[in-house]
Design an enzyme around this catalytic site. Structure first.
Site, PDB file in Angstrom:
ATOM      1  N   GLN A 126      -2.822 -40.242  54.798  1.00 47.05           N
ATOM      2  CA  GLN A 126      -2.125 -39.447  53.786  1.00 47.05           C
ATOM      3  C   GLN A 126      -0.728 -40.001  53.528  1.00 47.05           C
ATOM      4  OE1 GLN A 126      -1.164 -35.449  55.074  1.00 47.05           O
ATOM      5  NE2 GLN A 126      -1.158 -34.674  52.993  1.00 47.05           N
ATOM      6  N   GLY A 127      -0.427 -40.298  52.273  1.00 51.50           N
ATOM      7  CA  GLY A 127       0.878 -40.809  51.896  1.00 51.50           C
ATOM      8  C   GLY A 127       1.684 -39.781  51.124  1.00 51.50           C
ATOM      9  N   TYR A 128       2.215 -38.806  51.842  1.00 45.70           N
ATOM     10  CA  TYR A 128       3.030 -37.760  51.217  1.00 45.70           C
ATOM     11  C   TYR A 128       4.498 -37.915  51.620  1.00 45.70           C
ATOM     12  CZ  TYR A 128      -0.625 -34.761  49.146  1.00 45.70           C
ATOM     13  OH  TYR A 128      -1.623 -34.250  48.367  1.00 45.70           O
ATOM     14  N   SER A 129       4.806 -37.658  52.896  1.00 47.77           N
ATOM     15  CA  SER A 129       6.193 -37.610  53.354  1.00 47.77           C
ATOM     16  C   SER A 129       6.891 -38.955  53.211  1.00 47.77           C
ATOM     17  CB  SER A 129       6.259 -37.166  54.815  1.00 47.77           C
ATOM     18  OG  SER A 129       5.787 -35.838  54.963  1.00 47.77           O
ATOM     19  N   GLU A 248      -5.609 -28.360  53.666  1.00 49.98           N
ATOM     20  CA  GLU A 248      -5.036 -28.838  54.924  1.00 49.98           C
ATOM     21  C   GLU A 248      -4.544 -27.665  55.771  1.00 49.98           C
ATOM     22  OE1 GLU A 248      -1.557 -31.853  56.629  1.00 49.98           O
ATOM     23  OE2 GLU A 248      -1.642 -31.398  54.497  1.00 49.98           O
ATOM     24  N   SER A 385       6.461 -27.470  56.517  1.00 52.19           N
ATOM     25  CA  SER A 385       7.049 -26.791  57.682  1.00 52.19           C
ATOM     26  C   SER A 385       6.830 -25.283  57.604  1.00 52.19           C
ATOM     27  CB  SER A 385       8.554 -27.090  57.768  1.00 52.19           C
ATOM     28  OG  SER A 385       9.254 -26.412  56.743  1.00 52.19           O
ATOM     29  N   ASN A 386       6.824 -24.633  58.767  1.00 51.67           N
ATOM     30  CA  ASN A 386       6.588 -23.192  58.793  1.00 51.67           C
ATOM     31  C   ASN A 386       7.660 -22.423  58.044  1.00 51.67           C
ATOM     32  OD1 ASN A 386       4.347 -23.813  60.263  1.00 51.67           O
ATOM     33  ND2 ASN A 386       4.863 -22.562  62.050  1.00 51.67           N
ATOM     34  N   GLU A 387       8.877 -22.965  57.989  1.00 51.48           N
ATOM     35  CA  GLU A 387       9.923 -22.304  57.210  1.00 51.48           C
ATOM     36  C   GLU A 387       9.558 -22.297  55.727  1.00 51.48           C
ATOM     37  OE1 GLU A 387      11.468 -23.409  61.077  1.00 51.48           O
ATOM     38  OE2 GLU A 387      10.433 -24.568  59.531  1.00 51.48           O
TER      39      GLU A 387
END
Length: 400
Positions: A126-129, A248, A385-387
């Site tokens: 996966q190329g996201y971040s 996901e 992230s959970n935030e």
């Protein structure tokens, strides 16, 4: 929905158990149950065993080669696999890019890529971040510029992705790239399928605290990508990315694996301590375990309710599953360390590799736990992230 198993569901569970008993290689099972590291060959071997049976893609409809199971059957299958100790099926192809291709891809993309995902001929990443574009993913800077030459139209991709899980094994990467810089940042993103073996692609390892090579940086230097590898419409990639992230985040809940790890935790805590009493008999520790078990039961009911939305893509409720699932996973690893006590301190990379299993501390259960604990710190970050997830829940579910 009816949360009780019917006679047909129980018969299906028995069928799955019988298959796992006869087809799960014992060496793979031992690695999983002992928290050892698995190689690419381990993952591929189990993938192909399931593919031969037609069970490697539980969520796929029959028209694309899936088993066409009900949501409850998928849950039963995943729970039984976790209970038995199977390797994970890598989600990047089966559970992430495949649903996007099914929903938005061209017929050519479906015909070419989906069978290769089923057979594990292609390993996906996966190329996201990117550096500076993690939780704020829409700030990504990797560019894809259209070009034309004697061979036709294509994209030229330049930029960098980071924290790319198992990219060192990958044949393909699905990427978010910027194709328009003149519009709002979410509106100028496209979804590309890129060959990891193409000239100009470089993978650089990121070695983690436990000396494992799980994540990577991926660099694109004038990488040529055929126009046919654009999924859907140009500049609509943000829509497809959100669709993928819903799948996901639902999978990250991993209820079956947490139930297996809860059983491991109880076994660990039932061992006799130096004072002659098992830690599980300590009221404070027992209360922590009981609270965690209740949370896990509640999560399982929530997962079943989400899965019952047959035929619908996961919505913002997937964020609830992601937050609670990862909170529980992290809490489990914390209690494992507490139960193991000082025996969790020794670190032995050779033991984790599983080739000549031994531990410097003399406790095979405890030896991998420090590595396991540190690895699970990331679960509250990846997949959004959970935030960020709490923000989605506040806005999309609570309407605040």
């Amino acid at each position: 929905m009816d949360l009780h198993y019917s006679d047909e569901d129980l018969a299906f569970r028995d069928q799955v158990r019988a298959f796992l008993d006869s087809h799960l290689p014992k060496d793979l099972q031992a690695k999983v149950l002992k928290h050892l590291r698995l190689s690419k060959d381990d993952f591929v071997r189990w993938h192909r065993i399931l593919a031969e049976r037609g069970w490697v893609a539980p969520g796929w409809p029959a028209e694309f080669g899936g088993p066409g199971w009900t949501p409850l059957q998928r849950h039963i299958f995943e729970e039984e696999c976790a209970r038995a100790g199977t390797p994970r099926i890598m989600p990047f192809g089966i559970d992430m890019v495949a649903p996007v291709i099914m929903a938005f891809g061209s017929q050519q993309q479906k015909d070419y890529f989906l069978p290769r995902i089923l057979s594990c001929e292609d390993w996906w990443c996966q190329g996201y971040s990117e550096p500076g574009a993690g939780s704020d993913l829409a700030s990504l800077k990797t560019t894809a510029v259209r070009a034309t030459d004697a061979e036709g139209e294509h994209y030229i991709v330049n930029g960098q992705k980071t924290w790319t899980t198992l990219a060192q094994h990958a044949d393909m990467i699905f990427c978010l790239v910027r194709t328009d810089t003149s519009v709002r940042k979410q509106e100028g993103i496209s979804f590309l399928l890129v060959d990891m073996h193409a000239p100009g692609v470089t993978v650089r390892p990121i070695i983690m605290l436990d000396e494992d090579h799980e994540v990577n940086e991926v660099f694109f230097d004038n990488v040529r990508v055929p126009l046919a590898n654009l999924v859907g419409e140009e500049n609509r990639g943000w829509t497809y990315a959100k669709y993928l992230l819903g799948h996901e985040r639902t999978g990250i809940a991993a209820v079956g694996r947490s139930k297996r790890e809860l059983a491991f935790l109880k076994r660990l805590a039932r061992r006799e301590q130096k004072n002659g009493r098992p830690l599980l008999e300590d009221p404070l520790f027992a209360a922590k375990v009981a609270e965690l078990e209740i949370e896990l039961m509640a999560l399982e009911m929530t997962v079943l309710r989400v899965l019952a939305k047959a035929g619908k893509a996961p919505g913002p409720e997937a964020s609830v599953l992601k937050v609670r699932g990862t909170d529980i996973q992290q809490a489990l690893t914390e209690l494992m360390l507490e139960a193991a006590g000082p025996m969790a301190l020794p670190f032995d990379a050779a033991y984790l590799e599983g080739e000549h299993a031994h531990s410097s501390g003399g406790d095979d259960d405890a030896a991998p736990l420090a590595s396991y604990y540190f690895n699970y710190r990331k679960t509250s970050i990846y997949g959004g992230s959970n935030e960020i997830q709490r923000g989605i829940i506040t806005q999309m579910i609570l309407g605040l």
